[in-house]
Write a protein that holds these residues in place. Structure first.
Motif, mmCIF file in Angstrom:
data_model
loop_
_atom_site.group_PDB
_atom_site.id
_atom_site.type_symbol
_atom_site.label_atom_id
_atom_site.label_comp_id
_atom_site.label_asym_id
_atom_site.label_seq_id
_atom_site.Cartn_x
_atom_site.Cartn_y
_atom_site.Cartn_z
ATOM 1 N N GLN A 21 -16.973 -9.588 3.293
ATOM 2 C CA GLN A 21 -16.264 -10.755 2.765
ATOM 3 C C GLN A 21 -14.818 -10.831 3.243
ATOM 4 N N GLY A 22 -14.365 -9.808 3.981
ATOM 5 C CA GLY A 22 -13.004 -9.806 4.481
ATOM 6 C C GLY A 22 -11.973 -9.373 3.457
ATOM 7 N N ILE A 23 -12.411 -8.657 2.426
ATOM 8 C CA ILE A 23 -11.507 -8.184 1.377
ATOM 9 C C ILE A 23 -11.066 -6.761 1.716
ATOM 10 N N GLU A 24 -9.766 -6.548 1.796
ATOM 11 C CA GLU A 24 -9.233 -5.270 2.255
ATOM 12 C C GLU A 24 -8.725 -4.409 1.100
ATOM 13 N N TYR A 25 -8.866 -3.110 1.258
ATOM 14 C CA TYR A 25 -8.343 -2.125 0.318
ATOM 15 C C TYR A 25 -7.525 -1.114 1.118
ATOM 16 N N PRO A 26 -6.255 -1.418 1.347
ATOM 17 C CA PRO A 26 -5.422 -0.536 2.188
ATOM 18 C C PRO A 26 -5.426 0.899 1.671
ATOM 19 N N GLY A 27 -5.468 1.827 2.606
ATOM 20 C CA GLY A 27 -5.449 3.241 2.262
ATOM 21 C C GLY A 27 -6.818 3.855 2.051
ATOM 22 N N THR A 28 -7.892 3.048 2.162
ATOM 23 C CA THR A 28 -9.228 3.596 1.945
ATOM 24 C C THR A 28 -9.576 4.633 3.006
ATOM 25 N N GLY A 29 -9.193 4.396 4.259
ATOM 26 C CA GLY A 29 -9.452 5.384 5.305
ATOM 27 C C GLY A 29 -8.772 6.705 5.007
ATOM 28 N N GLN A 30 -7.540 6.642 4.518
ATOM 29 C CA GLN A 30 -6.807 7.859 4.156
ATOM 30 C C GLN A 30 -7.541 8.623 3.056
ATOM 31 N N ARG A 31 -7.969 7.917 2.017
ATOM 32 C CA ARG A 31 -8.658 8.586 0.911
ATOM 33 C C ARG A 31 -9.982 9.178 1.358
ATOM 34 N N LEU A 32 -10.698 8.461 2.232
ATOM 35 C CA LEU A 32 -11.965 8.979 2.732
ATOM 36 C C LEU A 32 -11.741 10.227 3.576
ATOM 37 N N GLY A 33 -10.707 10.225 4.409
ATOM 38 C CA GLY A 33 -10.390 11.398 5.215
ATOM 39 C C GLY A 33 -10.055 12.600 4.361
ATOM 40 N N ASN A 34 -9.267 12.396 3.312
ATOM 41 C CA ASN A 34 -8.914 13.497 2.421
ATOM 42 C C ASN A 34 -10.128 14.034 1.681
ATOM 43 N N TYR A 35 -10.989 13.125 1.220
ATOM 44 C CA TYR A 35 -12.222 13.544 0.536
ATOM 45 C C TYR A 35 -13.083 14.421 1.440
ATOM 46 N N VAL A 56 -8.839 -14.559 11.605
ATOM 47 C CA VAL A 56 -9.238 -13.600 10.565
ATOM 48 C C VAL A 56 -10.000 -12.438 11.183
ATOM 49 N N ALA A 57 -10.854 -12.724 12.156
ATOM 50 C CA ALA A 57 -11.612 -11.658 12.813
ATOM 51 C C ALA A 57 -10.683 -10.663 13.493
ATOM 52 N N GLN A 58 -9.642 -11.161 14.136
ATOM 53 C CA GLN A 58 -8.680 -10.267 14.789
ATOM 54 C C GLN A 58 -7.998 -9.364 13.761
ATOM 55 N N ASN A 59 -7.630 -9.933 12.621
ATOM 56 C CA ASN A 59 -7.021 -9.131 11.561
ATOM 57 C C ASN A 59 -8.000 -8.114 11.006
ATOM 58 N N GLN A 60 -9.250 -8.542 10.879
ATOM 59 C CA GLN A 60 -10.285 -7.652 10.366
ATOM 60 C C GLN A 60 -10.492 -6.468 11.311
ATOM 61 N N GLN A 61 -10.530 -6.737 12.607
ATOM 62 C CA GLN A 61 -10.724 -5.667 13.574
ATOM 63 C C GLN A 61 -9.528 -4.714 13.589
ATOM 64 N N HIS A 62 -8.337 -5.263 13.456
ATOM 65 C CA HIS A 62 -7.156 -4.397 13.369
ATOM 66 C C HIS A 62 -7.244 -3.498 12.135
ATOM 67 N N ALA A 63 -7.716 -4.052 11.025
ATOM 68 C CA ALA A 63 -7.851 -3.258 9.802
ATOM 69 C C ALA A 63 -8.866 -2.136 9.970
ATOM 70 N N ARG A 64 -9.954 -2.396 10.715
ATOM 71 C CA ARG A 64 -10.954 -1.342 10.917
ATOM 72 C C ARG A 64 -10.375 -0.219 11.778
ATOM 73 N N ARG A 65 -9.571 -0.591 12.770
ATOM 74 C CA ARG A 65 -8.935 0.435 13.599
ATOM 75 C C ARG A 65 -7.964 1.272 12.755
ATOM 76 N N THR A 66 -7.277 0.606 11.857
ATOM 77 C CA THR A 66 -6.379 1.331 10.955
ATOM 78 C C THR A 66 -7.166 2.284 10.071
ATOM 79 N N ASP A 67 -8.288 1.811 9.539
ATOM 80 C CA ASP A 67 -9.140 2.674 8.706
ATOM 81 C C ASP A 67 -9.576 3.918 9.473
#
Length: 411
Positions: free
Chosen positions: A125-139, A281-292
């Motif tokens: 749906q394009g809903i972002e939760y910043p920091g999720t990649g960080q939390r997953l990495g720590n877990y 929006v797709a470009q922003n979404q792809q940038h967010a996945r790279r950040t994750d």
């Protein structure tokens, strides 16, 4: 004699009242079966106001999405519960809490996570939760370290490997990841337009050799107690929160498999974004996945190194420089396993909503084709220890920029 029986809604309510340790069990009145996965029954237990208070989950004696023609051990409920309990001991903030489980009935009571959302649904749906990649990495770094040879004694580790032996569920993974997508298996599912590309994958000798090496590692490298199926559909998210669920594939295996599965699903969403959203929006979404992905790996790397420096119990493994050498192997493995996840989710029996939600047929084919090309590149290049991919996330992201367009590969 076994006491196993398949629960209905009334059974789930009665069980939650008895074993849910809820302060007012008499208020638990109804159950809704919400299981939308491939394997289990899942009941939300609600009170008189309709508020969900607990989850009751039961393993069926067969694969739910196929039926009784595919029998499956109910012992996976014990393995799931014990994996989650072990992970919760080390990372309680990122693991669903198991309140009770019964290995005979293959049922467990879990905390309710109604204030969280399934990550995959949010990504689609394009809903972002910043920091999720960080939390997953720590877990992942935390649960991997504390169940590895870096921390456990040799005797304890070997006992744990035996305790978490999960041959039937591992067989499913072995088939779905490393065998079925590269053969003409009856359970494979893909658009006919992809058939030429699928044929080329199955006939590609370097690819098949690299997949064989990944499978052999999966079979033989008992590095840590893995979640075993840590994709965006088995992660609940909320602002500043993450909870891992659904660990019935838990076993001792190569650490890179968990990371690769997670990265592969983020890359699937990256491939799907142009078909799901407007170009901006797709470009922003792809940038967010790279950040994750960048956060996932960098925080895994940092956290694991810190835990080795502070808590490693084996003096040989704690020697300066070895943890970094091990992590280089984990990253290389992660890339390869991410590739197998991309391919198996695109042409295997368990497709993902990221791709299925693309309504335009041509755009869906384009996303699927990109996923297959990316999967192939990751698997083959990860097998080459000299390839720049092993230098970190930047090389992976460069690869994303040079994937062929669908028109070029379908001609």
């Amino acid at each position: 004699m076994s006491t196993y029986r398949i629960f209905n809604a009334d059974d789930a309510v009665a069980y939650a009242k008895t074993y849910g340790h809820y302060a007012h069990p008499e208020q638990l009145l109804q159950a809704d079966e919400i299981g939308d996965g491939n394997l289990n029954l899942v009941f939300k237990i609600r009170d008189a106001q309709g508020i969900s208070r607990l989850i009751v989950k039961q393993a069926l004696p067969y694969v739910r999405c196929v039926g009784e023609s595919w029998p499956l051990t109910t012992d996976r409920a014990r393995l799931e519960a014990e994996t989650l309990l072990a992970h919760h001991r080390h990372s309680p903030e990122h693991t669903v809490r198991i309140i009770h489980y019964d290995p005979e009935l293959a049922v467990m009571v879990q905390e309710d996570l109604s204030d969280h959302f399934i990550w995959r649904n949010q990504l689609v749906q394009g809903i972002e939760y910043p920091g999720t990649g960080q939390r997953l990495g720590n877990y992942l770094a935390t649960v991997h370290f504390y169940t590895s040879d870096f921390y456990l004694s040799g005797r304890e580790k070997k006992a744990q490997v035996q305790r978490f032996s999960n041959p039937e569920m591992c067989q499913i993974t072995e088939d779905l990841f490393f065998t079925d997508p590269y053969t003409y298996h009856e359970l494979n599912r893909y658009d006919s337009a992809l058939a030429p590309l699928v044929d080329r994958l199955s006939a590609n000798a370097p690819l098949r050799t690299a997949v064989a090496a990944l499978k052999h590692q999966f079979l033989s490298h008992a590095e840590a107690l893995l979640h075993g199926d840590i994709h965006s559909g088995s992660i609940f998210v909320a602002p500043n929160r993450l909870k891992a669920i659904d660990a019935e594939f838990g076993f001792f295996g190569p650490a890179g498999f968990d990371l690769g599965t997670a990265i592969g699903n983020l890359l699937l969403n990256h491939c799907a974004a142009p078909g799901l959203f407007t170009p901006e929006v797709a470009q922003n979404q792809q940038h967010a996945r790279r950040t994750d992905i960048h956060e996932l790996w960098t925080h895994y790397h940092t956290c694991f190194n810190q835990l080795v420096a502070q808590h490693a119990n084996d003096p040989a493994l704690a020697v300066s420089g070895y943890a970094e050498q091990f992590l280089q192997k984990v990253w290389r493995d992660s890339l390869g396993y991410a590739g197998t996840e991309l391919i198996r989710r695109t042409i295997g029996m368990a497709p993902v909503a990221d791709l299925l939600s693309i309504r335009d047929e041509q755009q869906r084919w384009a996303a699927e084709s990109q996923a297959l090309h990316l999967g192939h590149s990751l698997i083959v290049q990860a097998a080459d220890s000299q390839h720049p991919l092993h230098h970190g996330c930047d090389a992976l992201f460069t690869l994303l920029n040079v994937l062929p367009e669908y028109a070029a590969v379908s001609a």
